[in-house]
Design a protein around this motif. Structure first.
Motif, mmCIF file in Angstrom:
data_model
loop_
_atom_site.group_PDB
_atom_site.id
_atom_site.type_symbol
_atom_site.label_atom_id
_atom_site.label_comp_id
_atom_site.label_asym_id
_atom_site.label_seq_id
_atom_site.Cartn_x
_atom_site.Cartn_y
_atom_site.Cartn_z
ATOM 1 N N ARG A 323 -50.252 -32.421 73.623
ATOM 2 C CA ARG A 323 -49.794 -32.690 74.956
ATOM 3 C C ARG A 323 -50.321 -31.670 75.841
ATOM 4 O O ARG A 323 -50.383 -32.032 77.183
ATOM 5 C CB ARG A 323 -48.269 -32.794 74.984
ATOM 6 C CG ARG A 323 -47.651 -32.892 76.224
ATOM 7 C CD ARG A 323 -46.222 -32.894 76.146
ATOM 8 N NE ARG A 323 -45.610 -31.586 75.657
ATOM 9 C CZ ARG A 323 -45.521 -30.630 76.365
ATOM 10 N NH1 ARG A 323 -45.977 -30.608 77.615
ATOM 11 N NH2 ARG A 323 -45.252 -29.446 75.626
ATOM 12 N N GLU A 327 -52.538 -32.422 79.213
ATOM 13 C CA GLU A 327 -52.183 -31.818 80.537
ATOM 14 C C GLU A 327 -53.381 -30.897 81.307
ATOM 15 O O GLU A 327 -53.342 -31.193 82.438
ATOM 16 C CB GLU A 327 -50.978 -30.924 80.321
ATOM 17 C CG GLU A 327 -49.575 -31.897 80.139
ATOM 18 C CD GLU A 327 -48.440 -31.038 80.193
ATOM 19 O OE1 GLU A 327 -48.581 -29.764 80.182
ATOM 20 O OE2 GLU A 327 -47.257 -31.492 79.691
ATOM 21 N N ALA A 330 -56.150 -33.181 82.585
ATOM 22 C CA ALA A 330 -55.659 -34.119 83.426
ATOM 23 C C ALA A 330 -55.473 -33.111 84.728
ATOM 24 O O ALA A 330 -55.913 -33.544 85.941
ATOM 25 C CB ALA A 330 -54.083 -34.812 83.196
ATOM 26 N N ALA A 331 -54.998 -32.050 84.475
ATOM 27 C CA ALA A 331 -54.882 -31.220 85.912
ATOM 28 C C ALA A 331 -56.309 -30.618 86.218
ATOM 29 O O ALA A 331 -56.501 -30.735 87.599
ATOM 30 C CB ALA A 331 -54.251 -29.842 85.433
ATOM 31 N N GLN A 334 -58.110 -33.843 87.564
ATOM 32 C CA GLN A 334 -57.119 -34.531 88.807
ATOM 33 C C GLN A 334 -56.984 -36.053 88.503
ATOM 34 O O GLN A 334 -57.314 -36.879 89.470
ATOM 35 C CB GLN A 334 -57.782 -34.199 90.283
ATOM 36 C CG GLN A 334 -57.715 -32.578 90.455
ATOM 37 C CD GLN A 334 -58.272 -32.385 91.895
ATOM 38 O OE1 GLN A 334 -58.962 -32.876 92.624
ATOM 39 N NE2 GLN A 334 -57.748 -31.346 92.328
ATOM 40 N N ILE A 335 -56.552 -36.176 87.105
ATOM 41 C CA ILE A 335 -56.594 -37.514 86.833
ATOM 42 C C ILE A 335 -55.089 -37.795 86.128
ATOM 43 O O ILE A 335 -54.591 -36.717 85.797
ATOM 44 C CB ILE A 335 -57.590 -38.362 85.902
ATOM 45 C CG1 ILE A 335 -57.740 -37.666 84.851
ATOM 46 C CG2 ILE A 335 -59.069 -38.040 86.689
ATOM 47 C CD1 ILE A 335 -58.782 -38.098 83.497
ATOM 48 N N GLN A 336 -54.630 -38.782 85.912
ATOM 49 C CA GLN A 336 -53.521 -39.075 84.779
ATOM 50 C C GLN A 336 -53.901 -39.077 83.480
ATOM 51 O O GLN A 336 -55.047 -39.512 83.014
ATOM 52 C CB GLN A 336 -52.795 -40.694 85.180
ATOM 53 C CG GLN A 336 -52.229 -40.569 86.818
ATOM 54 C CD GLN A 336 -50.880 -39.601 86.868
ATOM 55 O OE1 GLN A 336 -50.239 -39.435 86.056
ATOM 56 N NE2 GLN A 336 -51.177 -38.814 88.188
ATOM 57 N N SER A 337 -53.237 -38.270 82.845
ATOM 58 C CA SER A 337 -53.278 -38.385 81.293
ATOM 59 C C SER A 337 -53.050 -39.623 80.409
ATOM 60 O O SER A 337 -52.170 -40.308 81.195
ATOM 61 C CB SER A 337 -52.371 -37.391 80.670
ATOM 62 O OG SER A 337 -52.705 -37.344 79.057
ATOM 63 N N ASP A 338 -53.835 -40.178 79.523
ATOM 64 C CA ASP A 338 -53.550 -41.229 78.792
ATOM 65 C C ASP A 338 -54.039 -40.968 77.418
ATOM 66 O O ASP A 338 -54.494 -39.886 77.012
ATOM 67 C CB ASP A 338 -54.043 -42.489 79.468
ATOM 68 C CG ASP A 338 -55.384 -42.416 79.457
ATOM 69 O OD1 ASP A 338 -56.442 -41.579 78.809
ATOM 70 O OD2 ASP A 338 -56.366 -43.046 80.221
#
Length: 810
Positions: A323, A327, A330-331, A334-338
């Motif tokens: 996780r 994170e 993604a940070a 600058q995207i959403q995690s999936d």
């Protein structure tokens, strides 16, 4: 309040440093000094649009409509105050406040006052908000993040100008770097590291492969521990140190230690973060000695391998949790995690550096595309390399990132590896043929870091870049260009090291000393480079290292080389400073002979000075006088006023030896005037100390104190350790007439600084010292003397400048 600025304004607070002690010392004279101070402030500030909000005692509160006007005003104010008796600290902050009938009210007003209170006399400190409102060409020094009283959030502070001052008077006592990017995950690890330290682990080693996040974890944990270590928390970066013998010196320099490091640390509650220790692991036994001697010292070490010392506690830095790794990606991207991001991070073994490198490509590749392209690379490396799997993953990630670079970026990436400890843009352009767009591409792709005005690589990445450089056809050319660049850099600095800009140039060399040291190992440039920086070593306290390097360089130098006389003079000068008179005479004679042979009259004149000091130490003062007079004549003939100034300094010292204090004062005063005329603070500080020595021999104690304070104000900001040591020593001698505790403290501080420089007292200075010591109860003052020996250099200077006691009628 009709003329007061409204809206967003810039607040300026000023305050006299040490006003209470000055009042005691000056008595009725303080009123006149305070009046002159007030007139100077009001005239300088009013002329630049300042509105006087309030005055209390010796403090002012002004408001300006712009940050630029405020800066212009404080610069003018400090110039006007420079020659006075009062030293004034100033703070500037730009913000909003409510204007009332009686003034201004608001948190920004209080913040400005706290910023001013953190400064030292003569220092101007400004907030980030003010810095952001100024043009980029305003000279400021980044002082980093600080916590100030009554404000929960830290503030980022800057200093106007590049002069050196003691650490700010803020709540925190640390030099920990503040990473530009946010810290993601690792909450449990940070808590566990902190717990180990709190539970008594005095040597805690964070281990793991390069790129596992050891440094960042160490910084985060250490930051949380700052309030718990009253002596401070300090980061010691060792990535650019490749000689285990320099570890102690690097620690000492960071702490401001002088002489014995164990004595300096003493019983202080101190935490040191020793970063990237694997390159100097041979120095590990020295850490055991430090820990055994300094019972309140704690060491937090990052290393790819254990140090294998008794009492060492290992904390393996494992990969991020799934996780947390997702994170982080993604940070940074600058995207959403999936689920795809999680899978990609798992393929990268959740190593922070590998994740960051992959995230840097997110603007051109989706996580799925990255996973597909990277997967083949990882499989190849895992099957073919007999190394620790995570290290193979990281190497594969760096290689993959490298292969995604353009050809221009790949070439620049390899060439930048030639720099040790980073470089400026100008250096990158000259050595690596960098252009700003290509360099920016490497920064955006996380292979090169940028902070302040310097570009640098993480050591893990630089190690890979060095491999690529070795494979380049032009590797030798790049290394040669690197050496030539820093030779040119040093030769540009050469004349500046004797002028009014010497403080700026000494600091520039200090920042790039790792690169200069590397270039000194290149035979083709070593001799010229050593000669060009000959005044850096003595003025920054590198006497022992300078002598060692010069001995190696001179051993392979040919007399036919016109650069050799300068290097010989440099070695002779350092030998003089360490009172190695036989070596000074041998090297000085050789320098003089060769310089005349090569027609280098400047070095011939300088060699006369070191020869004169050597023969004077042998007792031949007539020959010494003749040599110094020759230097005066030759220096004037060739238009080198610095040489003439230094010759008069030596003639003054000769007169001291002869007991002719009137002649000594005349020569020292002439040297002081010449130094002021050419803007040479080093020579000026030395001349003032000489005048003080003459005054002490004539029992003119107060005269001596006055000029010594001026000397210390010149040498302190330069970090001019030799002159600082002399001023501290003589202030200690002067204090023996008035304040025995102060005398013991200052004499102890001077003793340690001399030991650090490899210097010793001789002749008239030794006689002054022995006379002063004879007046002291050394048994009663033993603890005070020892405390002086442990004082950090900046603190010793601060105490020396703070209200020295005066002799009655002296």
């Amino acid at each position: 309040m009709a003329d007061a600025a409204a809206g967003a304004v810039t607040f300026v607070f000023t305050d006299v440093e040490g006003s209470t002690s000055l009042l005691r010392r000056l008595g009725g004279g303080y009123v006149d000094a305070l009046d002159r101070h007030r007139r100077a402030i009001r005239e300088a500030f009013a002329a630049r649009g300042g509105y006087e909000v309030d005055t209390q005692g010796d403090a002012f509160f002004f408001v300006f409509s712009s940050a630029a006007a405020a800066v212009a005003a404080v610069e003018a104010g400090q110039r006007a105050l420079h020659a006075g008796l009062l030293s004034v600290r100033m703070g500037i902050h730009t913000g909003e406040a409510t204007r009332t009938r009686d003034g201004y009210v608001g948190l920004d007003v209080h913040k400005a006052a706290r910023i001013a209170a953190a400064a030292h006399g003569g220092q101007v400190v400004l907030s980030q908000a003010t810095r952001n409102s100024l043009d980029d060409d305003v000279a400021v020094l980044d002082l980093g993040e600080h916590r100030v009283k009554d404000f929960e959030e830290p503030v980022w502070l800057f200093q106007l100008g590049v002069e050196s001052f003691p650490p700010l008077r803020t709540i925190s006592n640390t030099n920990l770097p503040r990473p530009a990017s946010s810290f993601v995950g690792r909450a449990q690890e940070v808590a566990e590291v902190i717990a180990h330290v709190r539970q008594g682990a005095r040597l805690l080693t964070l281990t793991g492969p390069g790129g596992s996040g050891k440094t960042r974890l160490g910084i985060e944990a250490a930051s949380s521990l700052v309030p718990e270590f009253r002596g401070g928390v300090f980061w010691i970066g060792l990535a650019s140190v490749d000689d285990a013998g320099l570890v102690r010196e690097t620690i000492a320099r960071t702490l401001g230690a002088r002489g014995d490091l164990e004595d300096h640390i003493g019983e202080r509650e101190l935490l040191l973060l020793l970063d990237n220790f694997e390159g100097v692991v041979a120095a590990a036994p020295e850490l055991s000695q430090l820990l055994e001697t300094c019972e309140n010292l704690h060491l937090l070490v990052t290393s790819r391998e254990l140090l294998r010392l008794r009492g060492e506690v290992e904390y393996p830095v494992l990969p991020l949790a799934d996780r947390e790794a997702a994170e982080l990606f993604a940070a940074r991207a600058q995207i959403q995690s999936d689920a795809t991001v999680v899978e990609l991070c798992q393929a990268l073994d959740n190593l922070p550096l590998a994740v960051e490198l992959a995230a840097a490509r997110a603007h051109v590749l989706s996580p799925a595309q990255t996973l597909e392209r990277l997967g083949q690379r990882l499989d190849l490396f895992r099957g073919g390399r007999d190394v620790e799997p995570r290290q193979a993953t990281l190497r594969a990630t760096i290689e993959w990132s490298h292969e995604l670079l353009t050809a221009d970026e790949q070439h620049l990436f390899a060439r930048l590896a030639a720099f040790v400890g980073g470089c400026t843009l100008a250096a990158a352009e000259a050595v690596a043929e960098a252009d700003i767009d290509t360099l920016d591409g490497l920064v955006r792709k996380s292979l090169v870091r940028h902070s302040g005005e310097r570009f640098w690589m993480l050591e893990t990445i630089r190690a890979y870049a060095l491999e690529r450089l070795e494979q380049c056809d032009d590797a030798d050319t790049i290394r040669s260009r690197h050496a030539e660049y820093f030779l040119g850099f040093a030769e540009r600095a050469e004349d500046e090291l004797d002028g009014e800009q010497q403080g700026v140039w000494l600091e520039r060399i200090e920042q790039d000393y790792a690169n200069v040291r590397t270039a000194l190992g290149v035979p083709d440039v070593a001799l010229r480079l050593a000669g060009a920086i000959r005044m850096f070593w003595p003025k920054r306290g590198y006497q022992s290292e300078g002598r060692r390097l010069l001995a190696e360089i001179l051993a392979r130098a040919d007399d036919a080389d016109p650069a050799k006389p300068k290097a010989l003079f440099a070695a002779a000068l350092l030998a003089v400073m360490q009172a190695d008179w036989a070596e000074a005479e041998r090297l000085g004679a050789a320098s003089r002979e060769l310089s005349l042979r090569h027609g280098d009259r400047r070095i011939a004149a300088q060699s006369l000075l070191v020869l004169g000091r050597a023969v004077l130490a042998d007792g031949d003062d007539s020959q010494a006088a003749a040599l110094f007079e020759q230097a005066v004549t030759l220096g004037a003939e060739i238009g080198r006023p610095t040489i003439v100034t230094m010759a008069h300094l030596n003639l003054g010292y000769l007169a001291l030896q002869r007991g002719d204090y009137r002649r000594a004062s005349r020569d020292f005063d002439l040297a002081r005037e010449r130094a002021a005329a050419i803007g040479d603070p080093h020579a000026g500080a030395r001349a003032l100390a000489g005048l003080a020595s003459a005054a002490l021999h004539e029992d003119r104690i107060n005269d001596a104190i006055d000029v010594l304070l001026k000397s210390l104000r010149l040498s302190g900001p330069l970090g001019d350790k030799d002159n600082i040591a002399w001023a501290l020593q003589l202030l200690g001698v002067a204090s023996a007439h008035t304040d025995h505790d102060r005398a013991a403290l200052l004499l102890g501080a001077a003793e340690t600084l001399r030991a650090d420089l490899g210097e010793s007292l001789e002749g008239v200075e030794l006689a002054l010292h022995e006379h002063a010591v004879s007046q002291l109860d050394l048994e009663r003052l033993a603890a005070t003397w020892a405390a002086g020996r442990r004082l950090p250099l900046k603190r010793a200077i601060e105490l020396a400048l703070d209200a020295p006691a005066r002799a009655e009628g002296g």
